[in-house]
Design a protein around this motif. Structure first.
Motif, PDB file in Angstrom:
ATOM      1  N   HIS A  20     -44.826  29.817  25.618  1.00 25.78           N
ATOM      2  CA  HIS A  20     -44.036  29.660  24.391  1.00 25.78           C
ATOM      3  C   HIS A  20     -44.938  29.148  23.285  1.00 25.78           C
ATOM      4  N   HIS A  21     -44.534  29.366  22.042  1.00 23.27           N
ATOM      5  CA  HIS A  21     -45.343  28.960  20.891  1.00 23.27           C
ATOM      6  C   HIS A  21     -44.541  28.058  19.948  1.00 23.27           C
ATOM      7  N   GLY A  22     -43.602  27.318  20.509  1.00 24.51           N
ATOM      8  CA  GLY A  22     -42.767  26.437  19.711  1.00 24.51           C
ATOM      9  C   GLY A  22     -43.260  25.007  19.718  1.00 24.51           C
ATOM     10  N   VAL A  33     -41.757  34.378  32.457  1.00 21.75           N
ATOM     11  CA  VAL A  33     -42.302  33.573  31.364  1.00 21.75           C
ATOM     12  C   VAL A  33     -43.613  32.976  31.853  1.00 21.75           C
ATOM     13  N   ALA A  68     -47.374  27.661  30.180  1.00 19.61           N
ATOM     14  CA  ALA A  68     -47.634  27.202  28.812  1.00 19.61           C
ATOM     15  C   ALA A  68     -48.386  25.882  28.826  1.00 19.61           C
ATOM     16  N   LYS A 120     -38.805  28.851  18.917  1.00 23.08           N
ATOM     17  CA  LYS A 120     -39.882  29.495  19.670  1.00 23.08           C
ATOM     18  C   LYS A 120     -40.154  28.801  21.002  1.00 23.08           C
ATOM     19  N   ALA A 121     -39.703  27.545  21.145  1.00 19.59           N
ATOM     20  CA  ALA A 121     -39.839  26.837  22.412  1.00 19.59           C
ATOM     21  C   ALA A 121     -38.659  27.087  23.334  1.00 19.59           C
ATOM     22  N   SER A 124     -36.336  29.936  23.033  1.00 21.96           N
ATOM     23  CA  SER A 124     -35.992  31.346  23.231  1.00 21.96           C
ATOM     24  C   SER A 124     -36.591  31.988  24.481  1.00 21.96           C
ATOM     25  N   PRO A 125     -37.877  31.799  24.809  1.00 22.79           N
ATOM     26  CA  PRO A 125     -38.417  32.474  25.988  1.00 22.79           C
ATOM     27  C   PRO A 125     -37.694  32.139  27.285  1.00 22.79           C
ATOM     28  N   TYR A 126     -37.066  30.975  27.347  1.00 20.78           N
ATOM     29  CA  TYR A 126     -36.431  30.512  28.582  1.00 20.78           C
ATOM     30  C   TYR A 126     -34.917  30.730  28.616  1.00 20.78           C
ATOM     31  N   GLU A 166     -36.292  20.780  20.124  1.00 21.07           N
ATOM     32  CA  GLU A 166     -37.224  21.893  20.254  1.00 21.07           C
ATOM     33  C   GLU A 166     -36.943  22.952  19.201  1.00 21.07           C
TER      34      GLU A 166
END
Length: 233
Positions: free
Chosen positions: A111-113, A80, A83, A144-145, A147-149, A141
Protein backbone atom coordinates in the motif's frame (compact mmCIF):
# COMPACT_ATOMS: atom_id res chain seq x y z
CA UNK A 1 17.18 -3.30 22.95
CA UNK A 2 16.39 -6.49 21.07
CA UNK A 3 13.88 -9.22 21.80
CA UNK A 4 10.91 -11.17 20.56
CA UNK A 5 7.31 -11.97 21.40
CA UNK A 6 5.12 -14.88 20.51
CA UNK A 7 1.66 -13.57 19.66
CA UNK A 8 -1.74 -14.99 18.83
CA UNK A 9 -3.14 -12.39 16.45
CA UNK A 10 -5.55 -12.12 13.49
CA UNK A 11 -4.35 -13.87 10.32
CA UNK A 12 -5.03 -10.59 8.52
CA UNK A 13 -6.88 -7.40 9.38
CA UNK A 14 -10.63 -7.98 9.37
CA UNK A 15 -10.60 -11.76 9.80
CA UNK A 16 -12.24 -13.74 12.61
CA UNK A 17 -9.39 -16.28 12.72
CA UNK A 18 -6.09 -16.02 14.60
CA UNK A 19 -2.63 -17.49 14.23
CA UNK A 20 0.48 -17.71 16.40
CA UNK A 21 3.47 -15.79 15.04
CA UNK A 22 6.79 -14.32 16.25
CA UNK A 23 7.03 -10.54 16.66
CA UNK A 24 10.47 -8.86 16.82
CA UNK A 25 11.32 -6.19 19.39
CA UNK A 26 13.91 -3.55 18.51
CA UNK A 27 14.74 -0.06 19.81
CA UNK A 28 17.79 2.20 20.08
CA UNK A 29 18.30 5.09 22.49
CA UNK A 30 21.15 7.50 22.98
CA UNK A 31 23.86 6.71 25.59
CA UNK A 32 23.28 8.16 29.02
CA UNK A 33 19.49 8.39 28.60
CA UNK A 34 17.01 6.62 30.86
CA UNK A 35 15.43 3.36 29.71
CA UNK A 36 11.79 4.29 29.10
CA UNK A 37 8.53 2.39 29.16
CA UNK A 38 7.78 0.44 25.98
CA UNK A 39 4.41 -0.85 24.78
CA UNK A 40 4.01 -3.93 22.56
CA UNK A 41 2.17 -1.53 20.25
CA UNK A 42 5.42 0.34 19.58
CA UNK A 43 7.16 -0.45 16.31
CA UNK A 44 10.92 -0.53 15.71
CA UNK A 45 12.25 2.96 16.42
CA UNK A 46 15.37 5.02 17.15
CA UNK A 47 15.20 7.97 19.55
CA UNK A 48 17.25 10.70 17.85
CA UNK A 49 15.79 13.38 20.12
CA UNK A 50 15.73 12.36 23.78
CA UNK A 51 15.08 14.81 26.62
CA UNK A 52 13.90 12.14 29.07
CA UNK A 53 10.22 13.04 29.12
CA UNK A 54 10.14 13.78 25.35
CA UNK A 55 11.51 11.48 22.65
CA UNK A 56 11.29 11.48 18.85
CA UNK A 57 12.89 9.78 15.87
CA UNK A 58 12.37 7.44 12.91
CA UNK A 59 10.12 4.39 13.10
CA UNK A 60 9.38 1.48 10.80
CA UNK A 61 6.93 -1.38 10.46
CA UNK A 62 6.72 -4.45 8.19
CA UNK A 63 3.26 -5.59 7.06
CA UNK A 64 3.14 -9.15 5.76
CA UNK A 65 1.61 -10.01 2.40
CA UNK A 66 -1.99 -11.23 2.17
CA UNK A 67 -2.37 -14.25 -0.11
CA UNK A 68 -5.99 -14.88 -1.05
CA UNK A 69 -5.32 -18.57 -1.78
CA UNK A 70 -4.45 -19.19 1.90
CA UNK A 71 -7.85 -18.20 3.27
CA UNK A 72 -11.29 -19.37 2.19
CA UNK A 73 -12.86 -16.03 3.13
CA UNK A 74 -10.56 -14.27 0.63
CA UNK A 75 -11.36 -16.64 -2.23
CA UNK A 76 -11.82 -14.65 -5.43
CA UNK A 77 -10.05 -11.55 -4.12
CA UNK A 78 -6.66 -10.18 -5.18
CA UNK A 79 -3.40 -10.76 -3.32
CA UNK A 80 -1.83 -7.83 -1.50
CA UNK A 81 1.97 -7.63 -1.48
CA UNK A 82 4.02 -7.08 1.66
CA UNK A 83 4.41 -3.45 2.68
CA UNK A 84 7.03 -1.41 4.48
CA UNK A 85 5.88 1.57 6.53
CA UNK A 86 8.50 4.22 7.31
CA UNK A 87 7.99 7.44 9.23
CA UNK A 88 8.52 9.07 12.58
CA UNK A 89 7.38 8.82 16.19
CA UNK A 90 6.98 11.26 19.07
CA UNK A 91 6.22 10.36 22.66
CA UNK A 92 5.79 12.44 25.80
CA UNK A 93 5.61 11.73 29.52
CA UNK A 94 3.75 14.64 31.17
CA UNK A 95 4.21 12.68 34.42
CA UNK A 96 6.21 9.53 35.18
CA UNK A 97 3.15 7.30 35.18
CA UNK A 98 1.54 8.40 31.90
CA UNK A 99 2.80 8.29 28.30
CA UNK A 100 1.29 9.45 25.01
CA UNK A 101 2.77 8.38 21.67
CA UNK A 102 2.13 8.87 17.97
CA UNK A 103 3.61 7.02 15.02
CA UNK A 104 2.92 8.35 11.52
CA UNK A 105 4.19 6.15 8.69
CA UNK A 106 4.17 6.16 4.87
CA UNK A 107 3.56 2.84 3.16
CA UNK A 108 5.60 1.34 0.32
CA UNK A 109 4.86 -1.88 -1.56
CA UNK A 110 1.49 -3.42 -0.70
CA UNK A 111 0.00 0.00 0.00
CA UNK A 112 1.09 3.60 -0.53
CA UNK A 113 -1.03 5.33 2.09
CA UNK A 114 -0.33 7.02 5.40
CA UNK A 115 -1.04 5.35 8.75
CA UNK A 116 -1.12 7.34 12.01
CA UNK A 117 -1.29 5.42 15.31
CA UNK A 118 -2.12 7.17 18.59
CA UNK A 119 -1.76 5.52 22.00
CA UNK A 120 -1.77 6.45 25.68
CA UNK A 121 -0.64 4.30 28.61
CA UNK A 122 -1.09 4.60 32.36
CA UNK A 123 1.97 2.98 33.95
CA UNK A 124 1.69 1.58 37.48
CA UNK A 125 4.71 0.01 39.26
CA UNK A 126 3.33 -2.72 41.53
CA UNK A 127 6.38 -3.94 43.46
CA UNK A 128 9.98 -4.76 42.68
CA UNK A 129 10.39 -4.90 38.91
CA UNK A 130 6.71 -5.65 38.21
CA UNK A 131 4.75 -3.04 36.24
CA UNK A 132 1.16 -2.94 34.97
CA UNK A 133 0.16 -0.61 32.13
CA UNK A 134 -2.97 0.00 30.09
CA UNK A 135 -4.59 2.62 27.89
CA UNK A 136 -6.56 3.54 24.75
CA UNK A 137 -5.54 3.14 21.07
CA UNK A 138 -6.70 4.98 17.97
CA UNK A 139 -5.67 4.76 14.30
CA UNK A 140 -6.34 6.96 11.26
CA UNK A 141 -5.48 5.86 7.71
CA UNK A 142 -5.70 7.44 4.27
CA UNK A 143 -7.65 5.80 1.44
CA UNK A 144 -4.45 4.44 -0.17
CA UNK A 145 -3.72 2.53 3.05
CA UNK A 146 -7.25 1.13 3.43
CA UNK A 147 -8.29 0.37 -0.15
CA UNK A 148 -5.89 -2.50 -1.02
CA UNK A 149 -7.20 -4.53 1.93
CA UNK A 150 -10.90 -3.65 2.05
CA UNK A 151 -12.08 -2.49 -1.41
CA UNK A 152 -13.83 -4.82 -3.88
CA UNK A 153 -13.84 -3.87 -7.56
CA UNK A 154 -16.25 -5.10 -10.23
CA UNK A 155 -14.06 -8.02 -11.34
CA UNK A 156 -13.57 -9.35 -7.82
CA UNK A 157 -17.23 -8.77 -6.95
CA UNK A 158 -18.20 -11.10 -9.80
CA UNK A 159 -15.66 -13.68 -8.62
CA UNK A 160 -16.71 -13.59 -4.97
CA UNK A 161 -20.41 -12.76 -5.05
CA UNK A 162 -19.72 -9.85 -2.71
CA UNK A 163 -20.95 -6.34 -3.58
CA UNK A 164 -18.64 -3.72 -5.09
CA UNK A 165 -17.11 -1.59 -2.35
CA UNK A 166 -14.80 1.43 -2.55
CA UNK A 167 -13.07 1.79 0.83
CA UNK A 168 -12.10 5.33 1.78
CA UNK A 169 -9.74 6.61 4.45
CA UNK A 170 -10.41 8.25 7.80
CA UNK A 171 -10.95 6.79 11.25
CA UNK A 172 -9.72 3.21 11.02
CA UNK A 173 -9.85 1.61 14.47
CA UNK A 174 -10.12 2.25 18.20
CA UNK A 175 -9.30 -0.01 21.09
CA UNK A 176 -7.41 -0.62 24.30
CA UNK A 177 -4.27 -2.45 25.36
CA UNK A 178 -2.78 -3.76 28.61
CA UNK A 179 0.62 -5.13 29.55
CA UNK A 180 2.22 -6.88 32.52
CA UNK A 181 6.01 -6.59 32.52
CA UNK A 182 8.73 -7.74 34.92
CA UNK A 183 12.30 -6.44 34.87
CA UNK A 184 14.50 -9.30 36.04
CA UNK A 185 17.63 -7.12 36.05
CA UNK A 186 18.88 -4.01 34.19
CA UNK A 187 19.35 -6.07 31.03
CA UNK A 188 16.47 -8.57 30.91
CA UNK A 189 12.72 -7.96 30.91
CA UNK A 190 9.76 -10.29 30.29
CA UNK A 191 6.22 -9.26 29.47
CA UNK A 192 2.73 -10.44 28.56
CA UNK A 193 0.06 -8.34 26.90
CA UNK A 194 -3.34 -8.11 25.22
CA UNK A 195 -4.41 -5.61 22.54
CA UNK A 196 -7.99 -5.17 21.32
CA UNK A 197 -9.03 -3.12 18.29
CA UNK A 198 -12.46 -2.45 16.86
CA UNK A 199 -12.38 -1.64 13.15
CA UNK A 200 -14.25 1.55 12.27
CA UNK A 201 -15.11 3.57 9.16
CA UNK A 202 -14.96 1.90 5.76
CA UNK A 203 -12.76 -0.93 7.06
CA UNK A 204 -15.66 -2.04 9.30
CA UNK A 205 -18.21 -1.52 6.50
CA UNK A 206 -16.36 -3.61 3.91
CA UNK A 207 -18.16 -6.84 2.92
CA UNK A 208 -14.88 -8.62 3.56
CA UNK A 209 -15.52 -7.84 7.24
CA UNK A 210 -19.32 -7.72 7.50
CA UNK A 211 -19.95 -10.90 5.48
CA UNK A 212 -16.81 -12.98 5.90
CA UNK A 213 -14.89 -11.58 8.85
CA UNK A 214 -15.14 -9.58 12.05
CA UNK A 215 -14.54 -5.99 13.13
CA UNK A 216 -13.20 -7.24 16.49
CA UNK A 217 -9.45 -7.82 16.41
CA UNK A 218 -7.61 -9.21 19.47
CA UNK A 219 -3.94 -10.03 20.01
CA UNK A 220 -2.39 -11.90 22.97
CA UNK A 221 1.35 -12.20 23.44
CA UNK A 222 4.29 -13.05 25.70
CA UNK A 223 7.90 -12.08 25.16
CA UNK A 224 11.28 -11.00 26.44
CA UNK A 225 13.84 -8.31 25.63
CA UNK A 226 17.54 -7.74 26.28
CA UNK A 227 19.22 -4.34 26.60
CA UNK A 228 22.92 -3.74 26.01
CA UNK A 229 25.43 -1.00 25.18
CA UNK A 230 27.07 -0.49 21.80
CA UNK A 231 30.25 1.59 21.79
CA UNK A 232 31.56 3.15 18.57
CA UNK A 233 35.21 4.26 18.60
Amino acid sequence: MIGASGASRPDFEGTNHSKFAPVPVFAIRRPGTVDQFRSPRDNASIAIVDFGDFRAGPVGKFVTSRKASRYSELSGLADVSAAFELGGFVEYFPVDWFRVRNETRQGFGGHHGIVSDFSADFIVPVFGGLTVSAGPRFTVETAKAVSPYFSIDTVHAMATGLPVFDAKGGTHSAGVGAQLSYRINPKWEVHSYVEYDRLLGDAAKSPIVTVRGSANQTTFGVGASYSFDVKVQ
